[in-house]
Design an enzyme around this catalytic site. Structure first.
Site, PDB file in Angstrom:
ATOM      1  N   GLY A  15       0.836  -1.201   0.000  1.00  0.00           N
ATOM      2  CA  GLY A  15       0.000   0.000   0.000  1.00  0.00           C
ATOM      3  C   GLY A  15       0.873   1.253   0.000  1.00  0.00           C
ATOM      4  O   GLY A  15       0.595   2.225  -0.713  1.00  0.00           O
ATOM      5  N   ASP A  16       1.933   1.229   0.796  1.00  0.00           N
ATOM      6  CA  ASP A  16       2.847   2.379   0.864  1.00  0.00           C
ATOM      7  C   ASP A  16       3.553   2.578  -0.481  1.00  0.00           C
ATOM      8  O   ASP A  16       3.796   3.714  -0.912  1.00  0.00           O
ATOM      9  CB  ASP A  16       3.905   2.158   1.968  1.00  0.00           C
ATOM     10  CG  ASP A  16       3.251   1.815   3.295  1.00  0.00           C
ATOM     11  OD1 ASP A  16       2.140   2.303   3.545  1.00  0.00           O
ATOM     12  OD2 ASP A  16       3.865   1.041   4.065  1.00  0.00           O
TER      13      ASP A  16
HETATM   14  N1  ATP Z   1       0.076 -10.422  -4.081  1.00  0.00           N
HETATM   15  C1  ATP Z   1       0.151  -9.333  -4.868  1.00  0.00           C
HETATM   16  N2  ATP Z   1       0.422  -9.477  -6.193  1.00  0.00           N
HETATM   17  C2  ATP Z   1       0.489  -8.390  -7.003  1.00  0.00           C
HETATM   18  N3  ATP Z   1       0.304  -7.126  -6.583  1.00  0.00           N
HETATM   19  C3  ATP Z   1       0.036  -6.926  -5.287  1.00  0.00           C
HETATM   20  C4  ATP Z   1      -0.058  -8.013  -4.359  1.00  0.00           C
HETATM   21  N4  ATP Z   1      -0.345  -7.497  -3.138  1.00  0.00           N
HETATM   22  C5  ATP Z   1      -0.422  -6.155  -3.313  1.00  0.00           C
HETATM   23  N5  ATP Z   1      -0.202  -5.805  -4.592  1.00  0.00           N
HETATM   24  C6  ATP Z   1      -0.202  -4.439  -5.167  1.00  0.00           C
HETATM   25  O1  ATP Z   1      -0.091  -3.494  -4.111  1.00  0.00           O
HETATM   26  C7  ATP Z   1      -1.248  -2.660  -4.046  1.00  0.00           C
HETATM   27  C8  ATP Z   1      -1.565  -2.319  -2.605  1.00  0.00           C
HETATM   28  O2  ATP Z   1      -1.745  -3.508  -1.879  1.00  0.00           O
HETATM   29  P1  ATP Z   1      -2.840  -3.685  -0.737  1.00  0.00           P
HETATM   30  O3  ATP Z   1      -4.193  -3.505  -1.301  1.00  0.00           O
HETATM   31  O4  ATP Z   1      -2.538  -4.966  -0.054  1.00  0.00           O
HETATM   32  O5  ATP Z   1      -2.516  -2.430   0.195  1.00  0.00           O
HETATM   33  P2  ATP Z   1      -2.671  -2.217   1.767  1.00  0.00           P
HETATM   34  O6  ATP Z   1      -3.753  -3.117   2.290  1.00  0.00           O
HETATM   35  O7  ATP Z   1      -2.827  -0.776   1.981  1.00  0.00           O
HETATM   36  O8  ATP Z   1      -1.256  -2.701   2.288  1.00  0.00           O
HETATM   37  P3  ATP Z   1      -0.266  -2.107   3.419  1.00  0.00           P
HETATM   38  O9  ATP Z   1      -0.975  -0.966   4.097  1.00  0.00           O
HETATM   39  O10 ATP Z   1      -0.023  -3.268   4.327  1.00  0.00           O
HETATM   40  O11 ATP Z   1       0.960  -1.692   2.735  1.00  0.00           O
HETATM   41  C9  ATP Z   1      -2.339  -3.433  -4.787  1.00  0.00           C
HETATM   42  O12 ATP Z   1      -3.304  -2.538  -5.297  1.00  0.00           O
HETATM   43  C10 ATP Z   1      -1.528  -4.132  -5.874  1.00  0.00           C
HETATM   44  O13 ATP Z   1      -1.268  -3.257  -6.961  1.00  0.00           O
HETATM   45 MG    MG Z   2      -2.383   0.391   3.706  1.00  0.00          MG
END
Ligand code: ATP
Ligand code: MG
Length: 311
Positions: free
Chosen positions: A252-253
């Site tokens: 996400g970051d």
């Molecule tokens: N397993 C994966 N394979 C490919 N892309 C991924 C994967 N996990 C995350 N991403 C990429 O990263 C982006 C952000 O991930 P996610 O939705 O998990 O964010 P988050 O929940 O805010 O994570 P965090 O706050 O823990 O960093 C997704 O929109 C995607 O583009």
């Molecule tokens: Mg996040």
């Protein structure tokens, strides 16, 4: 210049141990890795890896504060932390051989009103020399829930762009100042709106609701399924290709960092989404948090699909 705000900086310690965590016993740590922690510092590393100038803002104090500064120096990342009296916290993640991860997060000492006022002064001049500001994560004790609202108001007063990536009361209050972009995941969105979201249709509806509050760019990230972008130009779904995720922590970051870079380069919404999906997916392929290999990113970028789903 891009400024990243990390109010809750920490020294993150990853302990690798044999077997499993055994409560009430003494365990030897096989390997210990220290990282400059806090979500905004992941954003800063990503911006730097994308080749844009970045400066990290936040609070740092004591020996740990000095250590965080040193680790950022080693990565070549500029920092302008506001010095605080209390020691910067440590957070411990025990990675056991059985595949479990057990985290202990120190609360961090409260920030005083005088320290917050000094931060606001530092933040005002850092905003002056930036085009985009990112605000990530939670805030330390001692600060009001409206702290991010105050920062967003300052950024907007200066006519700059700001991305807010936080949750709970900080998101709720921060939204009142109408940031340029937010990037909740589904869980954060559900908590904000107080509803359960069952499918993509409902996700789009929730995103539109936030867009109607005046937020120009609403990004909803969905892990391996990529992300939705709801903006004036339309609604887009960016998807990464199937890949072997090694460590998705900080994805996400990474997405926030990439969007900040795209904004500073005046990319179109579609281009920005494709780039942010590629950078964040490349982070998932990397062992490190808030890091990626350019070759991985370039290869993924060539295979990201951006679908326009609705006007
Ligand atoms: N397993 C994966 N394979 C490919 N892309 C991924 C994967 N996990 C995350 N991403 C990429 O990263 C982006 C952000 O991930 P996610 O939705 O998990 O964010 P988050 O929940 O805010 O994570 P965090 O706050 O823990 O960093 C997704 O929109 C995607 O583009
Ligand atoms: Mg996040």
């Amino acid at each position: 210049m891009i400024t990243t705000v990390t109010l809750n900086v920490s020294v993150d310690k990853a302990y690798k141990i044999k077997g499993s965590v055994r409560p009430g016993t003494v365990s030897r740590v096989e390997e210990c890795t220290n990282t400059a922690g806090g979500k905004g510092l992941n954003v800063a590393r990503i911006v730097d890896l994308c080749g844009e100038e970045v400066q990290a803002a936040g609070f740092a104090g004591g020996f740990n504060g000095g250590y965080v500064r040193k680790m950022l120096d080693e990565d070549g990342i500029q920092h302008q932390f506001t010095e605080v009296k209390s020691e910067t916290r440590s957070c411990i993640n025990i990675l056991a051989e059985d595949g479990t991860s057990t985290e202990y997060l120190e609360p961090g000492a409260p920030v005083t009103e005088e320290e917050w006022q000094r931060f606001l002064q530092d933040f005002a001049w850092m905003t002056e020399n930036s085009s985009v500001i990112t605000i990530s994560g939670s805030a330390p004790q001692g600060l009001e829930a409206e702290c991010y609202k105050t920062l967003i108001e300052e950024v907007k007063r200066q006519g700059k762009q700001v991305i807010l990536d936080t949750s709970g009361v900080y998101l709720e209050e921060g939204l009142k100042a109408v940031p340029t972009m937010i990037k909740p995941n589904q869980e954060e969105l559900e908590a904000l709106l107080g509803t359960r979201i069952q499918n993509r249709q409902e996700l789009i509806k929730a995103g539109k609701q936030l867009k109607n509050w005046g937020i120009p760019f609403v990004v909803i990230s969905a892990g391996a399924d990529g992300a939705l972008l709801i903006c004036e130009d339309g609604i887009y779904h960016g998807r990464p290709p199937k890949l072997e995720a090694v460590n998705p922590v900080g994805c996400g970051d990474s997405m926030v960092g990439a969007f900040a870079v795209a904004m500073s380069r005046s990319k179109t919404p579609e281009e920005a989404l494709a780039f942010a999906v590629a950078v964040s997916a490349a982070n998932a392929m990397n062992e490190g948090t808030g890091r990626f290999q350019s070759e991985d990113m370039e290869q993924i970028l060539g295979n990201v699909s951006v679908e326009r789903i609705q006007d």
